[in-house]
Design a protein around this motif. Sequence first.
Motif: not given
Length: 432
Positions: A276-298
Amino acid sequence: MTDLSVVEICAGAGGQSLGLHLAGFHHKLAVELDPTAAQTLSVNLQRLQPDDDVSEIVKVGDVADDDVWEPEKYAGKATLLAGGVPCPPFSVAGKQLGSADERDLFAWAVEAAGRMQPEAVLLENVRGLNDARFAGYRQAVVDRFAALGYTAFWELLEAKDFGVPQLRPRMILVALRPQYVEYFAWPEKSAVTRTVSEVLGNLMAANGWRDEYLAKWMTAADKIAPTIVGGSKKHGGADLGPTRAKRAWAELWTDGHGLADSAPGEDWQPENHPRGPKLTVEMVARIQGWLGEEYRWDFEGRKTSRYRQIGNAFPPPVARAVGESLAQALTRTQKSTAVPAPRRVHDEVYRLLRDRDEPLTAERIQQLLGSTMTIEKITQRIESLARDFTLEVQSRGGRRTYRLGEWKAFRGQDDHDRHLAFAEAKIRAKVS
């Protein structure tokens, strides 16, 4: 108490920092050992607290080093001491060395609270700390907090119950001054459980992945993810965890053997990617709870570093939920109808040995406890205690006797082995 401020130790890249900020807390200090994670924290705190000099807030170095910060200097300046102290001493993925692991800072954090005297304390760690192996350790933490004037509560929370699409069970300790206890309750679980495909679907489709493959993945990944792990600098690049975790990802038709630089495109073919496909770092961040603009983190640093920062974090929505519960208690706005039950005894064998000065046999311990605990079980408890506490063992009348000594955990002792381990680590770093 209306000024909600926090000193955060072992802050990492800021998962707990963001959650506490969204709960209304203002950072007075954040201490982190890893320079790249600290840079991530600095960049984001500067955005969240633009009027502050972040260079004076984020400190890089060993949190137990008084040259980095001194807890006494923050007495009366912050209402909350928070932190995600290192997990390896308690993780089932490791050797569960507890007090014998030089990375163990839990007991030190309790003493730091005694030095700083905040109104509340929040500490987070892995589920392994809830094992029977650490019953005496947990009891010692609760008892020490009581001696310092706090009421302490342990609770096991799972990220999936707070809008985060992964399991991630974590042991959470909250300690409060007595006047806030009746206002505290553990956060309520979310009514909605989110899945991997729900939060990642648009990212997977971003590069024109063919519809039939995307549909297959969306169906397979319509589940909760296994726990994201940060991994170790000793063991190569980023991937999604040990063998068992990779098997769990395989059930979501997702390749856990490393990360991708981008989402799959039109030329992606399953025969070339059977896992199957691999995740990107951005995808992993979403799974860890950085979801949407309210949780923006660079995140700063290269891919592997960014992944580890994310994987080692306290999911921001969970930190926010616990932070909001603490804010309600500290502001005393409304008495709770769900105050945690009175402190239960985590290890009655530890408590008995702690309170009795004379050496005791296992049979005498059984008699004094007045319980149905077997001699074998008592002996097992004693063996576990011997890993975290000095234990004087003698023989009397053909039977062993036991007397409890000092807690082996690092609490700031000048002669503790931790100092030697850190000195050797610095030498290795210079050589390499």
